[in-house]
Write an enzyme that holds these catalytic residues in place. Structure first.
Site, PDB file in Angstrom:
ATOM      1  N   SER A  72       8.387   3.379   4.823  1.00  7.61           N
ATOM      2  CA  SER A  72       9.705   3.371   3.827  1.00  7.61           C
ATOM      3  C   SER A  72       9.017   3.351   2.341  1.00  7.61           C
ATOM      4  CB  SER A  72      10.983   2.962   4.528  1.00  7.61           C
ATOM      5  OG  SER A  72      12.076   3.121   3.772  1.00  7.61           O
ATOM      6  N   HIS A  84       4.629  -7.598  -0.002  1.00  2.00           N
ATOM      7  CA  HIS A  84       4.150  -8.801  -0.224  1.00  2.00           C
ATOM      8  C   HIS A  84       5.272  -9.243  -2.028  1.00  2.00           C
ATOM      9  CE1 HIS A  84       1.409  -9.567   2.137  1.00  2.00           C
ATOM     10  NE2 HIS A  84       1.424  -8.773   2.103  1.00  2.00           N
ATOM     11  N   ASP A 112       0.706  -1.434  -0.196  1.00  2.57           N
ATOM     12  CA  ASP A 112       0.494   0.629   0.334  1.00  2.57           C
ATOM     13  C   ASP A 112       0.706   1.098  -0.161  1.00  2.57           C
ATOM     14  OD1 ASP A 112      -1.946  -1.618   1.052  1.00  2.57           O
ATOM     15  OD2 ASP A 112      -2.939  -0.929   2.004  1.00  2.57           O
TER      16      ASP A 112
END
Length: 282
Positions: free
Chosen positions: A245, A144, A88
Site C-alpha cells: 500500500s 518504521h 522501502d
C-alpha cells in the site's frame, strides 16, 4: 477515464480484500508455497536480506509478505537531524503542502483536512510538507518511524479500497483521502508529525506495534483512540501492511527541509535520509 480505473469503482473492494486475507493466511503447504514462489519470481524478491530466507519456513503467505529483515539490512542515516524514510518503495509525491492541499498526481490534489478526517488537526499542516511512499509487492512491508516520537492518537477512517498503484493514483480523484486509512499522530522532540497508513485494494490488513490488528475489521464510522505513549525511537518499527500500500508522512510548517531529489518514482529504502528536521513553527 481508463477502463482499469472505471473497473476499480465497480469492484466489491472490501469483499475482495477479505477474500485475500483468508487466502494469504491459508496454511496448506502447496498453496502457500505456490504463492510465495510466484511472488519471488515475478517481482525478483531478494531473499538473501530476509531474516528467514527459507520460504518453506513461513507458516503462510502473509508471514512471508510481512517478513523481517536481517539485522543491519537497513542502516539508518546517522545524522541526528535526519528525516528517515519510513519504508522501502518508491516516492509517489513529496514536497510542500500548499494552502492545505497535497499533490496526488499531475492535475490532482486533496486536502489535509480530508486525509486526517479532522479540520482542527489539519491546521498544523496547511503550510507544511509531505512524503508519500508507495510499497509494491516486491518491497519489505514493515513501516518504521521517520524520527523519534510519542504516539498521541490514532484515527481509523473508513472508506474505499482503490488500488494505490501509479495508474490508479493518476486516475482516481482524491484517492488517498477516500481510501480506508489509519492516521497516527505523534509528538517528537522537534514538533508534531503524522503517519498515515493508507489501505488499498487487496490489502488484507494493517497492524501496528501497539495493536496486533487495526484493519480489519473494516469500519463504518471514524474511530479515535487517545494514547499515553508509546515512545518510539527513530527507525523503530511502527506498523505492517498485510499486502502492499502507501504510507504518507506529514510535517508542519518549518518541520523539515526535504531533499531536492525526492522526485516521483524514485526508489527509496527504509532508513535513508529524506531531508533535514527543524524545530517546527507553532
Amino acid at each position: 477515464m481508463k477502463a482499469g480505473v472505471v473497473l476499480s469503482h465497480l469492484l466489491p473492494q472490501h469483499a475482495l480484500s477479505a477474500l485475500v486475507r483468508a487466502a494469504t493466511r491459508w496454511r496448506w503447504r502447496p498453496w502457500k508455497h505456490f504463492l510465495i514462489r510466484r511472488v519471488v519470481r515475478a517481482y525478483g524478491v531478494d531473499l538473501d536480506e530476509a531474516a528467514q530466507p527459507d520460504v518453506a519456513a513461513y507458516a503462510h503467505f502473509d508471514a512471508f509478505f510481512t517478513r523481517a529483515l536481517k539485522p543491519g539490512a537497513r542502516p539508518l542515516d546517522p545524522a541526528a537531524d535526519a528525516l528517515l524514510c519510513p519504508a522501502d518503495g518508491r516516492i509517489s509525491q513529496a514536497g510542500a503542502i500548499a494552502a492545505g492541499r497535497i499533490v496526488q498526481a499531475k492535475g490532482r490534489d486533496y486536502s489535509v483536512a480530508e486525509l486526517l478526517g479532522d479540520p482542527d488537526a489539519a491546521r498544523r499542516y496547511v503550510a507544511g510538507s509531505f512524503v508519500n511512499v508507495y510499497l509494491s509487492p516486491r518491497d519489505y512491508h514493515r513501516v518504521h518511524m521517520p524520527c523519534a516520537g510519542r504516539l498521541l492518537e490514532t484515527v481509523h477512517i473508513p472508506g474505499r479500497l482503490f488500488s494505490v498503484a501509479p495508474a490508479a493514483v493518476a486516475g482516481v480523484d482524491r484517492l488517498f483521502a477516500r481510501n480506508e486509512r489509519l492516521v497516527c499522530h505523534f509528538e517528537g522532540a522537534r514538533g508534531p508529525f503524522v503517519m498515515v497508513m493508507v489501505g488499498a485494494l487487496l490489502v488484507s490488513g494493517i497492524s501496528t506495534a501497539w495493536d496486533a490488528c487495526v484493519v480489519p475489521p473494516y469500519a463504518r464510522h471514524i474511530r479515535r483512540r487517545r494514547h499515553a505513549g508509546p515512545q518510539l525511537a527513530a527507525g523503530a518499527e511502527m506498523a505492517q501492511f498485510h499486502m502492499g500500500s502507501t504510507v504518507i508522512v506529514l510535517l508542519p510548517e518549518g518541520g523539515a527541509t526535504l531533499d531536492a531529489e525526492l522526485r516521483p518514482e524514485r526508489t527509496v529504502r527504509m532508513g535513508q535520509r529524506l531531508g533535514r528536521l527543524h524545530v517546527a513553527i507553532e
